[in-house]
Design a protein around this motif. Structure first.
Motif, PDB file in Angstrom:
ATOM      1  N   SER A 164      21.997  40.552  53.336  1.00  0.00           N
ATOM      2  CA  SER A 164      23.341  40.323  52.795  1.00  0.00           C
ATOM      3  C   SER A 164      23.875  38.921  53.110  1.00  0.00           C
ATOM      4  CB  SER A 164      24.311  41.380  53.327  1.00  0.00           C
ATOM      5  OG  SER A 164      24.373  41.362  54.743  1.00  0.00           O
ATOM      6  N   LYS A 165      23.442  38.317  54.209  1.00  0.00           N
ATOM      7  CA  LYS A 165      23.913  36.975  54.547  1.00  0.00           C
ATOM      8  C   LYS A 165      23.520  35.981  53.457  1.00  0.00           C
ATOM      9  CE  LYS A 165      23.676  33.326  58.066  1.00  0.00           C
ATOM     10  NZ  LYS A 165      23.111  32.904  59.366  1.00  0.00           N
ATOM     11  N   ALA A 166      22.279  36.045  53.016  1.00  0.00           N
ATOM     12  CA  ALA A 166      21.812  35.154  51.946  1.00  0.00           C
ATOM     13  C   ALA A 166      22.524  35.472  50.638  1.00  0.00           C
ATOM     14  CB  ALA A 166      20.304  35.283  51.770  1.00  0.00           C
ATOM     15  N   GLU A 167      22.683  36.757  50.344  1.00  0.00           N
ATOM     16  CA  GLU A 167      23.354  37.163  49.105  1.00  0.00           C
ATOM     17  C   GLU A 167      24.784  36.647  49.057  1.00  0.00           C
ATOM     18  OE1 GLU A 167      21.059  41.388  48.179  1.00  0.00           O
ATOM     19  OE2 GLU A 167      22.776  41.364  49.540  1.00  0.00           O
ATOM     20  N   GLN A 168      25.488  36.738  50.164  1.00  0.00           N
ATOM     21  CA  GLN A 168      26.885  36.318  50.204  1.00  0.00           C
ATOM     22  C   GLN A 168      27.033  34.804  50.247  1.00  0.00           C
ATOM     23  OE1 GLN A 168      28.477  38.463  53.562  1.00  0.00           O
ATOM     24  NE2 GLN A 168      28.028  40.461  52.664  1.00  0.00           N
TER      25      GLN A 168
END
Length: 331
Positions: A306-310
């Motif tokens: 999720s860090k990369a997605e966000q």
């Protein structure tokens, strides 16, 4: 100028293609063996982008040979370090440490010496920490526990990251990506391509574990976006999905129209398998199933990207899409 190491591997070759497709004009790449250049050429041919291949400036160098590496760094401003050695054979421990740790240290030192503006280091989820229970997701902040068992490959990738973080302490701007098992075209008997090959031969076994998967196109896209951003000194998990090993094998088998794996191997069967493989290796056979692989095949960890997605407002490709794309390209 952009420099790419490991340019004749799965990630490096697709990264070169992506850079040139994005309009980057000055891209150079290092290679050790001219025969391996054909693998990169094949990737460009698969995407009908052969003319772009001729725009690459190739420099013969080795990440363990400083004189040749220093020449490759001339005129470079940004570096993508994709070169690494992957093996789960205990006999390769020294080579893993030398290539992945010492080689990365050489890259970091030269980045500092040549005042490189930014370095992107390709690590692995193997270098992330482990949670005490599979219900707790693993993120970039999960702590590494040295008391737990880690494969020689995982230890070498963790050590390589330590060299990169050392570089940040000396003023180097970096981003690190930690991809799961990468699927991509052009490398049929290497990495994930070996899994596809086994399924194509009606491999009958599966284990009660999970595998974090991601498309190579997504990996290189995230790398490029991170390098173009103002983000520095951060690491990003790159995983599209966490699939059960049974589901993964069955999806590939369905695409290839092969028999699905139907026999589950438990701890006892796996223990016997890697010991038998070790015995065969003593007779001259190359290791294909080790204790590290057996352990990994039973792990049920969940990796959170999720860090990369966000950060990048990025949506990873569906496994059904890239598994079909990769499987159908199998020779």
């Amino acid at each position: 100028m952009i420099l790419v190491t490991g340019a004749t591997g799965l990630v490096g070759s697709h990264l070169l293609l992506h850079l040139l497709q994005q309009g980057e004009q000055r891209v150079c790449a290092i290679y050790r063996d001219e025969k391996r250049l054909e693998k990169t050429k094949e990737v460009f041919a698969l995407h009908q982008a052969e003319p772009l291949f001729d725009q690459i400036t190739w420099r013969k160098a080795d990440i363990l040979d400083l004189p040749s590496l220093e020449e490759a760094f001339q005129g470079v401003t940004h570096v993508y370090h994709c070169a690494a050695f992957v093996s789960f054979d205990p006999k390769d421990e020294k080579k893993l440490r030398k290539t992945n740790i010492e080689g990365t240290a050489n890259i970091v030192n030269l980045c500092l010496a040549f005042s490189i503006e930014k370095l992107c280091h390709v690590s692995s989820i193997a270098a992330l920490g482990e949670t005490l229970h599979c219900s707790i997701p693993i993120t970039e902040k999960t702590e590494w526990n040295p008391e737990l068992y880690h494969s020689d490959y995982a230890l070498s990738k963790f050590g390589a990251e330590m060299e990169v973080w050392r570089g940040t302490q000396e003023g180097l701007n970096v981003v690190i990506v930690n991809p799961g098992v990468i699927f991509g075209r052009g490398f049929d008997r290497e990495g994930s391509g070996e899994l596809l090959y086994k399924v194509s031969r009606n491999f009958p076994f599966y284990t009660d574990g999970t595998t974090a998967v991601v498309a190579v196109e997504d990996v290189v896209s995230c790398m490029y976006q991170l390098m173009c951003s103002t983000v520095v000194n951060e690491r990003y998990t790159l995983v599209a999905a966490n699939l059960s090993n049974k589901d993964l094998l069955h999806q590939i088998a369905a695409i290839l129209r092969k028999k699905p794996a139907r026999f589950q191997l438990g701890r006892l069967g796996l223990s016997l398998a890697w010991r038998l493989d070790a015995l065969m290796s003593a007779l001259g056979k190359k290791r294909s199933f080790t204790r590290a692989i057996a352990k990994a095949s039973l792990s049920c960890f969940y990796y959170d990207a999720s860090k990369a997605e966000q950060t990048l407002n990025f949506k990873f490709s569906s496994p059904s899409v890239f598994l079909e794309r990769t499987s159908k390209s199998l020779k």
